[in-house]
Design an enzyme around this catalytic site. Structure first.
Site, PDB file in Angstrom:
ATOM      1  N   GLY A 115       0.819  -1.211   0.000  1.00 32.06           N
ATOM      2  CA  GLY A 115       0.000   0.000   0.000  1.00 32.06           C
ATOM      3  C   GLY A 115       0.849   1.255   0.000  1.00 32.06           C
ATOM      4  O   GLY A 115       2.008   1.222  -0.440  1.00 32.06           O
ATOM      5  N   ASP A 140      -8.033  -2.193   1.972  1.00 28.93           N
ATOM      6  CA  ASP A 140      -8.703  -0.905   2.233  1.00 28.93           C
ATOM      7  C   ASP A 140      -9.045  -0.122   0.961  1.00 28.93           C
ATOM      8  O   ASP A 140      -9.808   0.830   1.012  1.00 28.93           O
ATOM      9  CB  ASP A 140      -7.816  -0.023   3.118  1.00 28.93           C
ATOM     10  CG  ASP A 140      -7.585  -0.627   4.488  1.00 28.93           C
ATOM     11  OD1 ASP A 140      -8.279  -1.600   4.824  1.00 28.93           O
ATOM     12  OD2 ASP A 140      -6.696  -0.139   5.205  1.00 28.93           O
TER      13      ASP A 140
HETATM   14  O1  F6P Z   1      -4.361  -1.899   5.835  1.00 29.86           O
HETATM   15  C1  F6P Z   1      -5.193  -2.962   6.030  1.00 29.86           C
HETATM   16  C2  F6P Z   1      -5.606  -3.076   7.451  1.00 29.86           C
HETATM   17  O2  F6P Z   1      -6.317  -4.275   7.421  1.00 29.86           O
HETATM   18  C3  F6P Z   1      -6.428  -1.930   8.049  1.00 29.86           C
HETATM   19  O3  F6P Z   1      -7.701  -1.825   7.629  1.00 29.86           O
HETATM   20  C4  F6P Z   1      -6.265  -2.192   9.526  1.00 29.86           C
HETATM   21  O4  F6P Z   1      -6.513  -1.047  10.288  1.00 29.86           O
HETATM   22  C5  F6P Z   1      -4.865  -2.612   9.579  1.00 29.86           C
HETATM   23  O5  F6P Z   1      -4.572  -3.235   8.363  1.00 29.86           O
HETATM   24  C6  F6P Z   1      -4.513  -3.479  10.740  1.00 29.86           C
HETATM   25  O6  F6P Z   1      -3.316  -4.106  10.495  1.00 29.86           O
HETATM   26  P1  F6P Z   1      -2.276  -4.670  11.533  1.00 29.86           P
HETATM   27  O7  F6P Z   1      -2.997  -5.011  12.789  1.00 29.86           O
HETATM   28  O8  F6P Z   1      -1.695  -5.842  10.843  1.00 29.86           O
HETATM   29  O9  F6P Z   1      -1.286  -3.587  11.741  1.00 29.86           O
END
Ligand code: F6P
Length: 378
Positions: A115, A140
């Site tokens: 991303g 997202d």
């Molecule tokens: O970017 C994707 C995503 O799934 C977000 O929507 C979410 O807030 C985040 O990753 C959480 O990711 P992690 O807990 O792996 O940091």
């Protein structure tokens, strides 16, 4: 002529990562190019830890498989790497080690599947002379300059299935069911799943909500004989004059999104129960949205992105992000994608600090939601 390329998958995983790897490897092999995979994203680049990817062995059986066979890291910023020395935390720029590693191994191009944070580091490496090609990944769907990221379609499908299931139990018990979905600073998952799942309310980060308006919609429905309601809340939604609900602030390092969101669903459910007198329950969908098998759409999209990325490398077009624009494969300079993104995870999109793609008021989805009578909290 390029001879050797490497792939890295970085940031939170998304369904379709393996399908992109598969497409890059197959396209590479068909053109006599060797393909490698760094282990755990930028961590592998820094430690020079990689494996050979071959469709007959290491890269086989990948199309339907969730996760990423080469692992991912979402806590590594090689430009401000967290180092602990004598009990003191320091942030060091170790990017030159990465550059040296790439040169030493003779990789002609690094494919960065990720991303906005991943692509920012890719851009910074490209400024140091490394050829990169980005592929837009995230459930997202918030990467700028592309219609859609891979993984998003699967996340919407999972959220929609959850809504279908919540619908029947909500109806049986005359309850308000709140579903909290991912999306951080962009409400794509919330809004599309709300439309697909027939929700009555969708609260997204782009439209700060008024809880009174939400309660009004629910009581009106009840007064009209609908004794249950379905509310979708994006994890980054916030009330008017209020803030997002932060579950935890991490200390993974500078230049990373150190904020873990979560808890807004519970907050909304509690308020609605008090205001409407109807029993309200929350479901936090969480990581189910990004684990497991990609949908057929994501398998095809990932295959398209992977094949296109390798084609670009073969043509010598570097430092770009593969995109889908108006339904066609395309690419844009990686510079345009990160824009002025100086601060990863700045709290909103389209600002001086971050260039993530949020939902515009003029987006068709907003018009559709409003016409369907979905309350957007305003
Ligand atoms: O970017 C994707 C995503 O799934 C977000 O929507 C979410 O807030 C985040 O990753 C959480 O990711 P992690 O807990 O792996 O940091």
């Amino acid at each position: 002529m390029i001879k050797k390329v490497a792939i890295l998958t970085n940031g939170g995983d998304a369904p379709g990562l393996n399908a992109v790897i598969r497409a890059i490897v197959k396209t590479a092999e068909n053109n006599g190019v060797e393909c490698y995979g760094y282990i755990e994203g930028y961590q592998g680049l820094l430690k020079n830890n990689f494996i050979k990817l071959e469709s007959k062995s290491t890269a086989s059986g990948l199309l339907h498989r969730g996760g990423t066979i080469i692992g991912s890291s979402n806590s590594t910023n090689v430009f401000q790497y967290k180092v602990e020395e004598n009990g003191k935390i320091e942030y060091k720029d170790l990017s030159d080690i990465c550059v040296e590693n790439v040169r030493k191994e003779g990789f002609d191009c690094i494919f960065t599947l990720g991303g906005d944070g991943t692509q920012k580091s890719a851009r910074d490496l490209s400024l140091k002379g490394i050829n990169v090609i980005g592929v837009p990944k995230t459930i997202d769907n918030d990467v700028a300059h592309t219609d859609i990221t891979f993984g998003y379609n699967t996340a919407v499908a999972v959220a929609t299935e959850a809504l279908d299931r919540l619908h029947t139990t909500a109806e049986s018990h005359h309850r308000v069911m709140v579903l909290e979905v991912m999306g951080r600073y962009a409400g794509w998952i919330a809004l599309e799943s709300a439309i697909a799942g027939g929700a009555d309310v969708a609260l997204i980060p782009e439209i700060p909500y008024d809880i009174n308006k939400v309660a009004e919609t629910i009581t009106k429905r009840r007064d009209n004989g609908k004794k249950f309601s379905i509310v979708v809340v994006s994890e980054g939604a916030k009330p008017k004059d209020g803030e997002m609900v932060i579950k935890k602030v991490l200390e993974d390092g500078k230049g990373l999104d150190n904020v873990r969101l979560g808890g807004i669903g519970e907050q909304v459910a509690e308020q609605l129960e008090k205001m409407t007198g109807m029993i309200s329950r929350t479901t936090v969908l969480g990581y189910v949205q990004r684990g497991g098998t990609p949908t057929p759409y994501d398998r095809v999209l990932s295959s398209k992105y992977g094949a296109k990325a390798m084609e670009l490398a073969l043509n010598g077009t570097f430092n770009v992000l593969v995109t889908l624009t108006n339904g066609r494969l395309n690419y844009v300079p990686i510079e345009d994608v990160i824009g002025k993104n100086k601060e990863i995870g700045a709290r909103s999109g389209g600002t001086e600090l971050t260039n993530i793609k949020t939902i515009k008021q003029t987006d068709d989805l907003i018009m559709v939601a409003r016409n369907l009578g979905i309350n957007l909290g305003d």
